[in-house]
Design a protein around this motif. Sequence first.
Motif, PDB file in Angstrom:
ATOM      1  N   ASP A   5       0.252  -4.940  -7.020  1.00 23.49           N
ATOM      2  CA  ASP A   5      -1.035  -4.484  -7.562  1.00 23.49           C
ATOM      3  C   ASP A   5      -1.835  -3.708  -6.520  1.00 23.49           C
ATOM      4  O   ASP A   5      -2.585  -2.781  -6.882  1.00 23.49           O
ATOM      5  N   ARG A   6      -1.716  -4.071  -5.245  1.00 25.92           N
ATOM      6  CA  ARG A   6      -2.450  -3.373  -4.183  1.00 25.92           C
ATOM      7  C   ARG A   6      -1.744  -2.113  -3.700  1.00 25.92           C
ATOM      8  O   ARG A   6      -2.270  -1.406  -2.836  1.00 25.92           O
ATOM      9  N   GLY A   7      -0.552  -1.831  -4.197  1.00 24.28           N
ATOM     10  CA  GLY A   7       0.149  -0.617  -3.798  1.00 24.28           C
ATOM     11  C   GLY A   7       0.970  -0.735  -2.530  1.00 24.28           C
ATOM     12  O   GLY A   7       1.279   0.287  -1.897  1.00 24.28           O
ATOM     13  N   VAL A   8       1.350  -1.947  -2.166  1.00 22.34           N
ATOM     14  CA  VAL A   8       2.171  -2.164  -0.970  1.00 22.34           C
ATOM     15  C   VAL A   8       3.639  -2.079  -1.375  1.00 22.34           C
ATOM     16  O   VAL A   8       4.110  -2.872  -2.212  1.00 22.34           O
ATOM     17  N   LYS A   9       4.376  -1.153  -0.773  1.00 21.11           N
ATOM     18  CA  LYS A   9       5.772  -0.950  -1.134  1.00 21.11           C
ATOM     19  C   LYS A   9       6.727  -1.158   0.040  1.00 21.11           C
ATOM     20  O   LYS A   9       7.949  -1.028  -0.139  1.00 21.11           O
ATOM     21  N   LEU A  55      -4.419 -10.816   4.297  1.00 17.68           N
ATOM     22  CA  LEU A  55      -4.044 -10.570   2.903  1.00 17.68           C
ATOM     23  C   LEU A  55      -5.248 -10.550   1.974  1.00 17.68           C
ATOM     24  O   LEU A  55      -5.092 -10.213   0.794  1.00 17.68           O
ATOM     25  N   GLN A  56      -6.420 -10.907   2.466  1.00 22.83           N
ATOM     26  CA  GLN A  56      -7.630 -10.865   1.656  1.00 22.83           C
ATOM     27  C   GLN A  56      -8.414  -9.572   1.858  1.00 22.83           C
ATOM     28  O   GLN A  56      -9.519  -9.436   1.324  1.00 22.83           O
ATOM     29  N   SER A  57      -7.857  -8.645   2.624  1.00 29.25           N
ATOM     30  CA  SER A  57      -8.549  -7.392   2.894  1.00 29.25           C
ATOM     31  C   SER A  57      -8.609  -6.514   1.641  1.00 29.25           C
ATOM     32  O   SER A  57      -7.687  -6.522   0.812  1.00 29.25           O
ATOM     33  N   LYS A  58      -9.674  -5.743   1.552  1.00 33.19           N
ATOM     34  CA  LYS A  58      -9.817  -4.834   0.422  1.00 33.19           C
ATOM     35  C   LYS A  58      -8.902  -3.618   0.559  1.00 33.19           C
ATOM     36  O   LYS A  58      -8.491  -3.025  -0.450  1.00 33.19           O
ATOM     37  N   LYS A  59      -8.566  -3.269   1.809  1.00 35.40           N
ATOM     38  CA  LYS A  59      -7.657  -2.147   2.079  1.00 35.40           C
ATOM     39  C   LYS A  59      -6.324  -2.697   2.583  1.00 35.40           C
ATOM     40  O   LYS A  59      -5.868  -2.405   3.685  1.00 35.40           O
ATOM     41  N   LEU A  60      -5.722  -3.540   1.746  1.00 40.81           N
ATOM     42  CA  LEU A  60      -4.508  -4.237   2.175  1.00 40.81           C
ATOM     43  C   LEU A  60      -3.356  -3.273   2.399  1.00 40.81           C
ATOM     44  O   LEU A  60      -2.603  -3.392   3.378  1.00 40.81           O
ATOM     45  N   ALA A  61      -3.188  -2.307   1.527  1.00 36.41           N
ATOM     46  CA  ALA A  61      -2.072  -1.360   1.658  1.00 36.41           C
ATOM     47  C   ALA A  61      -2.192  -0.542   2.935  1.00 36.41           C
ATOM     48  O   ALA A  61      -1.194  -0.326   3.648  1.00 36.41           O
ATOM     49  N   LEU A  62      -3.406  -0.104   3.258  1.00 36.05           N
ATOM     50  CA  LEU A  62      -3.600   0.693   4.472  1.00 36.05           C
ATOM     51  C   LEU A  62      -3.381  -0.150   5.725  1.00 36.05           C
ATOM     52  O   LEU A  62      -2.757   0.326   6.699  1.00 36.05           O
ATOM     53  N   ASP A  63      -3.848  -1.383   5.708  1.00 32.46           N
ATOM     54  CA  ASP A  63      -3.660  -2.257   6.874  1.00 32.46           C
ATOM     55  C   ASP A  63      -2.182  -2.555   7.121  1.00 32.46           C
ATOM     56  O   ASP A  63      -1.704  -2.523   8.266  1.00 32.46           O
ATOM     57  N   GLN A  77       0.351  -0.739   6.127  1.00 30.80           N
ATOM     58  CA  GLN A  77       1.006   0.510   6.522  1.00 30.80           C
ATOM     59  C   GLN A  77       0.788   0.799   8.008  1.00 30.80           C
ATOM     60  O   GLN A  77       1.721   1.195   8.719  1.00 30.80           O
ATOM     61  N   ARG A  78      -0.434   0.607   8.497  1.00 32.79           N
ATOM     62  CA  ARG A  78      -0.710   0.820   9.919  1.00 32.79           C
ATOM     63  C   ARG A  78       0.046  -0.161  10.795  1.00 32.79           C
ATOM     64  O   ARG A  78       0.554   0.198  11.873  1.00 32.79           O
ATOM     65  N   THR A  79       0.133  -1.394  10.348  1.00 34.43           N
ATOM     66  CA  THR A  79       0.842  -2.398  11.147  1.00 34.43           C
ATOM     67  C   THR A  79       2.332  -2.108  11.216  1.00 34.43           C
ATOM     68  O   THR A  79       2.962  -2.228  12.273  1.00 34.43           O
ATOM     69  N   ILE A  80       2.908  -1.685  10.079  1.00 35.83           N
ATOM     70  CA  ILE A  80       4.344  -1.426  10.048  1.00 35.83           C
ATOM     71  C   ILE A  80       4.691  -0.163  10.821  1.00 35.83           C
ATOM     72  O   ILE A  80       5.653  -0.141  11.604  1.00 35.83           O
ATOM     73  N   GLN A  81       3.912   0.899  10.634  1.00 40.36           N
ATOM     74  CA  GLN A  81       4.214   2.162  11.280  1.00 40.36           C
ATOM     75  C   GLN A  81       3.710   2.231  12.727  1.00 40.36           C
ATOM     76  O   GLN A  81       4.042   3.174  13.441  1.00 40.36           O
ATOM     77  N   GLY A  82       2.913   1.278  13.149  1.00 38.10           N
ATOM     78  CA  GLY A  82       2.458   1.237  14.539  1.00 38.10           C
ATOM     79  C   GLY A  82       3.441   0.488  15.419  1.00 38.10           C
ATOM     80  O   GLY A  82       4.589   0.219  15.046  1.00 38.10           O
ATOM     81  N   THR A  83       2.999   0.145  16.604  1.00 39.68           N
ATOM     82  CA  THR A  83       3.829  -0.587  17.548  1.00 39.68           C
ATOM     83  C   THR A  83       2.956  -1.533  18.356  1.00 39.68           C
ATOM     84  O   THR A  83       1.716  -1.496  18.263  1.00 39.68           O
ATOM     85  N   ILE A  84       3.589  -2.374  19.121  1.00 40.08           N
ATOM     86  CA  ILE A  84       2.872  -3.316  19.982  1.00 40.08           C
ATOM     87  C   ILE A  84       3.492  -3.271  21.374  1.00 40.08           C
ATOM     88  O   ILE A  84       4.632  -2.846  21.556  1.00 40.08           O
ATOM     89  N   ILE A  85       2.726  -3.724  22.339  1.00 39.20           N
ATOM     90  CA  ILE A  85       3.222  -3.868  23.710  1.00 39.20           C
ATOM     91  C   ILE A  85       2.767  -5.227  24.229  1.00 39.20           C
ATOM     92  O   ILE A  85       1.603  -5.606  24.067  1.00 39.20           O
TER      93      ILE A  85
END
Length: 354
Positions: free
Chosen positions: A99-103, A164-172, A174-182
């Motif tokens: 429903d939030r558009g997360v694919k 998971l309660q964020s209003k911009k769940l899909a954008l969050d 997407q940023r987490t998956i396409q980003g990186t960590i160190i």
Amino acid sequence: MADKPEDLALDRVQVKKAVQALQAFQKTKSTPDSLLLDESQHISLLFTLWKIPKQAQTIRIPLPHGIRTNTDEVCLFTRDEPNMTPDQTQRFYKKLLADRGVKNVTEVIPYKMLRTEYKPFEAKRRLLGNFDMFLSDDRIRRLLSSHIGKHFYERKKEPLSVNLQSKKLALDIQRTIQGTIISISKKGCCCMARVAHSGMAADEIAENIESAVSTIVTKLRMKGPLIKIIHLKSQSSVALPIYTSNMNHLTILEETQKQARAAMDAKKNASKQKSAKKEPKSTEKNTGAKVEEQIPQLVPIVTPSKKAKLEEPTKNGLEKAPNPTGGKGLRRKGKLTKAVKSPAQRLKRQVPQS
């Protein structure tokens, strides 16, 4: 003073040359039948710091171009919803993501299912190998460390928390998956971050490198000069240097150390002078006390007279005093002994009575 993003200026030409050299190296290693480069080859930045950090730190780095392909498998750990079974919770969150558009999330595992079905060691290893990335609900992230095992951290696949309660769940997500960590450890001065893969264009890789460097410099919790050298490398190539820190700050550090030593020496000399001034007063007091101690006390010494020991009266008469010469006494334990007769008395004859 810490390096600022504008102070740590990367040479974009040098960065692009290093990226093209890595891509040329990957072409030589690829098979002649392959039409595309091997996208499984990760391109990473290797940072060498000037000193070992005092505390560990994990920095999330958003990147302008995603480093994961559409074929990457992503798993999401969720909390257990009240009055729901694990299967119902799984269906509930899958519907929420749709429903939030997360694919990008391919699998949802509730917390209770993780504790029961993935408790054996082999099940955890299988779970680790089946997915490329793991996300977790931020409400249960602190509970996962004791259930997923140490192999997730050794392979650097520890779950990243998501609200998971964020209003911009899909954008969050997407940023987490396409980003990186160190992950910056306090056990050494080197750390590595994945910033691209070998199938990306050279300009995209260069933009990701610049974004990652600026983010790390701004978020790194350290004082003084931060980064010494930055290398670019792939999984099977050598490390190519793209940045080397200036050595001017070393002279500044030496000057500050000299000033600090001079200030310490001045404080020590001042304390010695103060102690030297206090010493004469203390010596005068000590000499006065010695003079007073040397005055003799004119007090007559009276020798007490010893009284003669009186003889205790007994039933048979006065008891004789003990022998002063140290011989054996005539008395033993309060009993009188007979007097010893002289040899002349022993020779006298007893006259018989008529």
